[in-house]
Design an enzyme around this catalytic site. Structure first.
Site, short mmCIF file in Angstrom:
data_model
loop_
_atom_site.label_atom_id
_atom_site.label_comp_id
_atom_site.label_asym_id
_atom_site.label_seq_id
_atom_site.Cartn_x
_atom_site.Cartn_y
_atom_site.Cartn_z
N GLU A 65 -33.09 14.74 -3.61
CA GLU A 65 -31.80 15.05 -2.88
C GLU A 65 -30.98 13.77 -2.71
OE1 GLU A 65 -34.63 18.41 -2.28
OE2 GLU A 65 -34.84 16.13 -1.85
N ALA A 89 -31.16 23.77 3.92
CA ALA A 89 -30.64 22.77 4.46
C ALA A 89 -31.78 21.79 5.31
CB ALA A 89 -30.05 23.39 5.66
N PRO A 94 -33.63 13.46 2.81
CA PRO A 94 -33.82 12.53 1.97
C PRO A 94 -32.65 11.66 1.48
CG PRO A 94 -35.35 13.94 1.29
CD PRO A 94 -34.67 14.63 2.56
N HIS A 134 -37.97 25.67 5.75
CA HIS A 134 -36.99 26.53 5.24
C HIS A 134 -36.17 27.34 6.00
CE1 HIS A 134 -40.42 25.66 2.42
NE2 HIS A 134 -39.65 25.93 1.44
#
Length: 342
Positions: A65, A89, A94, A134
């Site tokens: 990310e 989201a 990171p 998640h």
């Protein structure tokens, strides 16, 4: 849009249409992220775009990310308009240094010489039994950062128009997409789609180019007795609660959390004299706290009752108790009644 050709779309289809329109319209637009190319994204939002525009415009990225967002910052600084996807989201952490220290500050630290004209799309919220990693709703973290715009649509029409406006905007935009609204209408109670959409029947969306302003809230449901300030999935939960309690609620769908359309909020609360703030994220330091403070500052003498907040719990996301964690029509309706009886 008057006389525009429209088609019924889910939010996923509307988001894909927005990217399609902008990829065709502007050669500087590129789309990339984990699995967004050949596979079309974990939620299929980019399905077919690589086949249409090629691997140089729509492509996959490594599972990094920080690398995805850092690359997008460099692209944007040199004139491209990247639209990147973080699969959930929950995975943005990171990349937080790249978002906060680079993208958000680039315009200011370069005295306007460079801009980070980029969009970071993130599916957010619960409703898919995804558990703790998640299902998060981290919008308050982004609204706290100067230089970022934070957007969360509640329906297909707004999703497409807001995404096009975000891609054209010269500031970095965090574009949060409620997963419970991805695949169809929602009645405020269950995770299964229902028909029709409360506001936009089956998501009738113009097929071509249009925008929705990034600084203007929507009066989703006019009312006179109580103002509800909300966004995303909770728009429909609040609508269900209003119907079930019979209270004439005016529901404000923020659409863009920052910059915030304070004028629409203040006008509504001054009219009704009562206010309830509803969001799915945890309560403490949630964006609702900022909303409540602003209403208190600007509407104190017009308020007839204390401001109510209805939110998720102050706990890690509870997989086994997902539907109890969400504010539902019962909890939201109880807050409406308290505000009316105060």
């Amino acid at each position: 849009m008057k006389n525009a050709v429209t088609a019924p779309m889910t939010m996923i289809q509307a988001l894909r249409s927005a990217m399609d329109v902008m990829l065709e319209r502007d050669n500087n637009v590129v789309v990339f992220g984990q699995d967004v190319g050949y596979f079309g994204g974990v939620f299929r939002c980019t399905d077919g775009l690589q086949a249409k525009y090629g691997r140089s415009r729509v492509f996959d990225a490594p599972i990094s990310e920080g690398g995805i967002v850092g690359t997008a910052v460099g692209m944007a600084a040199y004139g491209l308009r990247p639209v990147v996807e973080i699969q959930f989201a929950d995975y943005f952490y990171p990349a937080s240094d790249q978002i906060v220290s680079e993208a958000a500050r680039l315009r200011y630290r370069s005295a306007g010489e460079f801009t980070a004209s980029m969009v970071i799309r993130m599916p957010c919220g619960g409703g898919i039994y995804g558990g703790q990693t998640h299902s998060q709703s981290p919008e308050a973290m982004f609204t706290h950062v100067c230089g970022l715009r934070t957007v969360m649509p509640s329906n297909p029409y707004d999703a497409k128009g807001l995404l096009i406006a975000s891609i054209e905007n010269d500031d970095p935009v965090i574009f949060l997409e409620p997963k419970r609204l991805y695949n169809g209408p929602f009645d405020g109670h269950h995770d299964q789609p229902v028909v029709p959409w409360s506001k936009h029947p089956m998501g009738e969306v113009p097929e071509g180019y249009y925008t929705v302003p990034l600084d203007k809230a929507s009066v989703f449901r006019p009312g006179t007795e109580l103002t509800v300030i909300t966004y995303g999935t909770m728009v429909f939960v609040s609508e269900a609660a209003a119907k079930e309690t019979g209270i004439d609620c005016e529901i404000i769908d923020l659409r863009t959390l920052w910059p915030l359309d304070l004028d629409t909020i203040v006008a509504s609360v001054k009219k009704t004299g009562r206010c309830v703030v509803v969001h799915e994220a945890t309560r403490t330091s949630g964006f609702g706290a900022e909303l409540a403070a602003l209403v208190q500052e600007h509407c104190f003498y017009e308020l007839e009752a204390p401001i109510e907040r209805v939110t998720g719990w102050d706990t890690p996301y509870p997989h086994a108790q997902e539907w109890a964690y969400f504010p539902g029509p019962d909890r939201v309706g109880a807050a409406f009644k308290r505000a009316m009886e105060a």
